[in-house]
Design a protein around this motif. Structure first.
Motif, PDB file in Angstrom:
ATOM      1  N   ILE A  10       0.866  -1.196   0.000  1.00 50.77           N
ATOM      2  CA  ILE A  10       0.000   0.000   0.000  1.00 50.77           C
ATOM      3  C   ILE A  10       0.900   1.242   0.000  1.00 50.77           C
ATOM      4  CG2 ILE A  10      -1.810   1.243   1.236  1.00 50.77           C
ATOM      5  CD1 ILE A  10      -2.549  -1.433   2.569  1.00 50.77           C
ATOM      6  N   VAL A  11       0.618   2.130  -0.955  1.00 53.29           N
ATOM      7  CA  VAL A  11       1.446   3.311  -1.136  1.00 53.29           C
ATOM      8  C   VAL A  11       0.557   4.543  -1.019  1.00 53.29           C
ATOM      9  CG1 VAL A  11       2.788   4.557  -2.879  1.00 53.29           C
ATOM     10  CG2 VAL A  11       3.115   2.110  -2.580  1.00 53.29           C
ATOM     11  N   SER A  12       1.064   5.553  -0.340  1.00 52.14           N
ATOM     12  CA  SER A  12       0.282   6.788  -0.209  1.00 52.14           C
ATOM     13  C   SER A  12       0.970   7.905  -0.977  1.00 52.14           C
ATOM     14  CB  SER A  12       0.186   7.133   1.279  1.00 52.14           C
ATOM     15  OG  SER A  12      -0.385   8.389   1.431  1.00 52.14           O
ATOM     16  N   ILE A  13       0.212   8.598  -1.827  1.00 54.42           N
ATOM     17  CA  ILE A  13       0.762   9.718  -2.599  1.00 54.42           C
ATOM     18  C   ILE A  13       0.081  10.994  -2.106  1.00 54.42           C
ATOM     19  CG2 ILE A  13       1.183  10.695  -4.898  1.00 54.42           C
ATOM     20  CD1 ILE A  13       2.475   7.941  -4.557  1.00 54.42           C
ATOM     21  N   ALA A  30       1.586  -0.926 -11.480  1.00 55.08           N
ATOM     22  CA  ALA A  30       2.470  -2.018 -11.052  1.00 55.08           C
ATOM     23  C   ALA A  30       1.788  -2.903 -10.002  1.00 55.08           C
ATOM     24  CB  ALA A  30       3.770  -1.441 -10.504  1.00 55.08           C
ATOM     25  N   GLY A  31       0.523  -2.625  -9.702  1.00 51.30           N
ATOM     26  CA  GLY A  31      -0.237  -3.503  -8.803  1.00 51.30           C
ATOM     27  C   GLY A  31      -0.269  -3.060  -7.357  1.00 51.30           C
ATOM     28  N   TYR A  32       0.329  -1.902  -7.063  1.00 54.25           N
ATOM     29  CA  TYR A  32       0.274  -1.414  -5.676  1.00 54.25           C
ATOM     30  C   TYR A  32      -1.093  -0.776  -5.435  1.00 54.25           C
ATOM     31  CZ  TYR A  32       5.228  -2.303  -5.529  1.00 54.25           C
ATOM     32  OH  TYR A  32       6.433  -2.942  -5.575  1.00 54.25           O
ATOM     33  N   ARG A  33      -1.569  -0.898  -4.217  1.00 51.55           N
ATOM     34  CA  ARG A  33      -2.798  -0.216  -3.814  1.00 51.55           C
ATOM     35  C   ARG A  33      -2.414   1.229  -3.510  1.00 51.55           C
ATOM     36  NH1 ARG A  33      -7.641  -1.779  -5.105  1.00 51.55           N
ATOM     37  NH2 ARG A  33      -8.668   0.159  -4.575  1.00 51.55           N
ATOM     38  N   SER A  81      -8.346  13.349   3.752  1.00 50.99           N
ATOM     39  CA  SER A  81      -7.368  13.853   4.730  1.00 50.99           C
ATOM     40  C   SER A  81      -6.074  13.053   4.590  1.00 50.99           C
ATOM     41  CB  SER A  81      -7.898  13.694   6.157  1.00 50.99           C
ATOM     42  OG  SER A  81      -7.955  12.317   6.500  1.00 50.99           O
ATOM     43  N   VAL A  82      -4.989  13.660   5.089  1.00 50.98           N
ATOM     44  CA  VAL A  82      -3.687  12.969   5.085  1.00 50.98           C
ATOM     45  C   VAL A  82      -3.783  11.703   5.932  1.00 50.98           C
ATOM     46  CG1 VAL A  82      -1.256  13.141   5.768  1.00 50.98           C
ATOM     47  CG2 VAL A  82      -2.379  15.115   4.755  1.00 50.98           C
ATOM     48  N   GLU A  83      -4.407  11.827   7.114  1.00 55.74           N
ATOM     49  CA  GLU A  83      -4.489  10.670   8.026  1.00 55.74           C
ATOM     50  C   GLU A  83      -5.100   9.458   7.331  1.00 55.74           C
ATOM     51  OE1 GLU A  83      -5.372  13.737   8.735  1.00 55.74           O
ATOM     52  OE2 GLU A  83      -5.531  14.102  10.882  1.00 55.74           O
ATOM     53  N   GLU A  84      -6.203   9.700   6.621  1.00 50.93           N
ATOM     54  CA  GLU A  84      -6.861   8.573   5.936  1.00 50.93           C
ATOM     55  C   GLU A  84      -5.976   8.043   4.801  1.00 50.93           C
ATOM     56  OE1 GLU A  84     -11.447   9.180   5.375  1.00 50.93           O
ATOM     57  OE2 GLU A  84     -10.432  11.126   5.405  1.00 50.93           O
ATOM     58  N   ALA A  85      -5.340   8.973   4.072  1.00 47.79           N
ATOM     59  CA  ALA A  85      -4.549   8.556   2.906  1.00 47.79           C
ATOM     60  C   ALA A  85      -3.331   7.718   3.298  1.00 47.79           C
ATOM     61  CB  ALA A  85      -4.117   9.786   2.098  1.00 47.79           C
ATOM     62  N   VAL A  86      -2.783   7.974   4.485  1.00 45.95           N
ATOM     63  CA  VAL A  86      -1.574   7.222   4.862  1.00 45.95           C
ATOM     64  C   VAL A  86      -1.902   5.966   5.684  1.00 45.95           C
ATOM     65  CG1 VAL A  86      -0.109   9.287   4.802  1.00 45.95           C
ATOM     66  CG2 VAL A  86      -1.123   8.560   6.982  1.00 45.95           C
ATOM     67  N   ASP A  87      -3.184   5.765   5.963  1.00 52.21           N
ATOM     68  CA  ASP A  87      -3.576   4.635   6.807  1.00 52.21           C
ATOM     69  C   ASP A  87      -3.139   3.309   6.173  1.00 52.21           C
ATOM     70  OD1 ASP A  87      -4.744   3.283   8.891  1.00 52.21           O
ATOM     71  OD2 ASP A  87      -6.686   3.141   7.887  1.00 52.21           O
ATOM     72  N   GLY A  88      -2.309   2.580   6.856  1.00 52.06           N
ATOM     73  CA  GLY A  88      -1.867   1.265   6.384  1.00 52.06           C
ATOM     74  C   GLY A  88      -0.757   1.311   5.332  1.00 52.06           C
ATOM     75  N   ALA A  89      -0.311   2.519   4.959  1.00 52.56           N
ATOM     76  CA  ALA A  89       0.709   2.605   3.882  1.00 52.56           C
ATOM     77  C   ALA A  89       2.080   2.179   4.394  1.00 52.56           C
ATOM     78  CB  ALA A  89       0.763   4.024   3.341  1.00 52.56           C
ATOM     79  N   GLN A  90       2.794   1.464   3.520  1.00 53.10           N
ATOM     80  CA  GLN A  90       4.170   1.088   3.872  1.00 53.10           C
ATOM     81  C   GLN A  90       5.187   2.002   3.183  1.00 53.10           C
ATOM     82  OE1 GLN A  90       2.329  -1.713   2.270  1.00 53.10           O
ATOM     83  NE2 GLN A  90       1.501  -2.489   4.194  1.00 53.10           N
TER      84      GLN A  90
END
Ligand SMILES: NC(=O)c1ccc[n+]([C@@H]2O[C@H](COP(=O)([O-])OP(=O)(O)OC[C@H]3O[C@@H](n4cnc5c(N)ncnc54)[C@H](O)[C@@H]3O)[C@@H](O)[C@H]2O)c1
Length: 325
Positions: A10-13, A30-33, A81-90
């Motif tokens: 999981i990637v956050s942009i 490339a298949g990343y969420r 929000s940023v918080e939601e977008a980064v949730d679970g991101a590696q």
């Protein structure tokens, strides 16, 4: 080290503008969420349609299959929000506008709300990570990952560690770039502008000097640099150009020419007078050249078509730089 990259799913942009939307698309392809955020609602809402246009052009060029369009789009979600977008991101990539204070603030915030094992990266064109992450408790997980416009097409990304970046963070980021089908280049020491922007600035300085000195027209300068230098550089790098030309020849050229070319650090008069007159280039439909919305759209289509053709060649291109002597 590989283990860390394999864990990235999981990637956050953060920031979905000129660069961010194309970057999000590459990860999704490339298949990343992908979890995206931009602080302007209209930018968030248009993410999918902008990526769809990019993907359609790639489909028309034969670079992707029909199924890839919907598959890629379905991998991307936008959040409020940023918080939601980064949730679970590696892996979190910051692509907000070039403002050091804003980036530093965002990284401080990210340190609080992103999992400690996640990598925090920035697409900044100029600011070293040591400045962006200078107040962080864990700067070892921060790294610069610098993409080029149009980010969904240009194959190279520069990866720049700070002196605090851990070897694991660096190795994972390099490996991640490869998995995206990009060609990552390691910039071993932090230096403003990294590699490409420094070289580009040196070249553009001379180009402006030639133009404002009336040596050639703007059209002819562009044709000459693009059709000779650019043409050659699309196949071999500048250092290998020297090897092919002959180092004895380049030694003479340095002695004779470098004292005569521009080494100044001022903004060229001509660029300043255009900027002072409100002429910023395509964004104001007037810069060095004049544009209409139609001519601009046409130019963009032609440019991207050309880039996509080059992409087909680049897919077969492996870095062919031999070992230095
Ligand atoms: N444009 C280029 O050619 C290029 C190339 C390489 C790197 N970069 C770098 O990439 C970054 C982004 O550049 P760009 O050209 O995409 O800029 P842009 O202005 O097109 O996009 C930036 C986006 O960030 C959003 N934003 C601003 N503050 C935000 C915040 N706090 N949180 C979330 N979103 C926010 C804006 O709404 C905007 O949509 C900059 O650091 C720039 O230096 C740009």
């Amino acid at each position: 080290m590989k283990k860390t990259t394999q864990k990235i799913k999981i990637v956050s942009i953060l920031g979905l503008g000129t660069m961010g939307h194309g970057i999000a698309q590459v990860f999704a392809s490339a298949g990343y969420r992908v979890r995206g955020f931009d602080d302007v609602p209209a930018v968030r809402e248009s993410l999918h349609s902008r990526c769809r246009d990019n993907l359609k052009a790639m489909l028309a060029a034969g670079l992707i299959g029909q199924n890839s369009v919907s598959a890629t789009l379905s991998q991307m979600d936008v959040f409020d929000s940023v918080e939601e977008a980064v949730d679970g991101a590696q892996f979190v990539l910051e692509v907000v506008r070039e403002d050091l204070a804003m980036k530093r603030k965002l990284f401080l915030f990210l340190e609080k709300c992103v999992s400690p094992s996640a990598i925090l990266a920035s697409n900044t064109s100029t600011f070293p990570m040591s400045q962006i992450a200078d107040r962080l408790k864990h700067p070892q997980r921060c790294v610069n990952m610098h993409w080029f416009n149009p980010s969904h097409i240009v194959p190279v990304v520069e990866v720049i560690p700070s002196d605090k970046t851990s070897p694991e963070t660096l190795a994972s980021t390099m490996e991640l770039a490869r998995r995206l089908g990009k060609n990552p280049v390691l910039v071993q020491k932090e230096v403003p502008g990294f590699i490409v922007n420094r070289v580009q600035a040196a070249m553009i300085r001379e180009v402006w000097d030639l133009w404002q000195s009336g040596i050639a027209t703007a059209e002819d300068i562009d044709i000459a640099v693009s059709g000779a230098m650019g043409f050659r550089l699309s196949a071999i790098g500048p250092l290998q150009v020297c090897d092919f030309g002959g180092l004895d020849v380049w030694s003479t050229l340095f002695k004779q020419l470098t004292p005569l070319i521009n080494s100044g650090s001022c903004v060229p008069d001509k660029i300043q007078s255009l900027v002072d007159g409100g002429h910023f280039g395509v964004k104001s439909e007037k810069g060095i050249f004049d544009y209409t919305p139609e001519s601009l759209e046409q130019k963009r289509i032609e440019r991207d078509r050309h880039f996509l053709e080059l992409t087909k060649l680049a897919r077969n291109w492996k870095a062919t730089v031999p070992n230095p002597a």
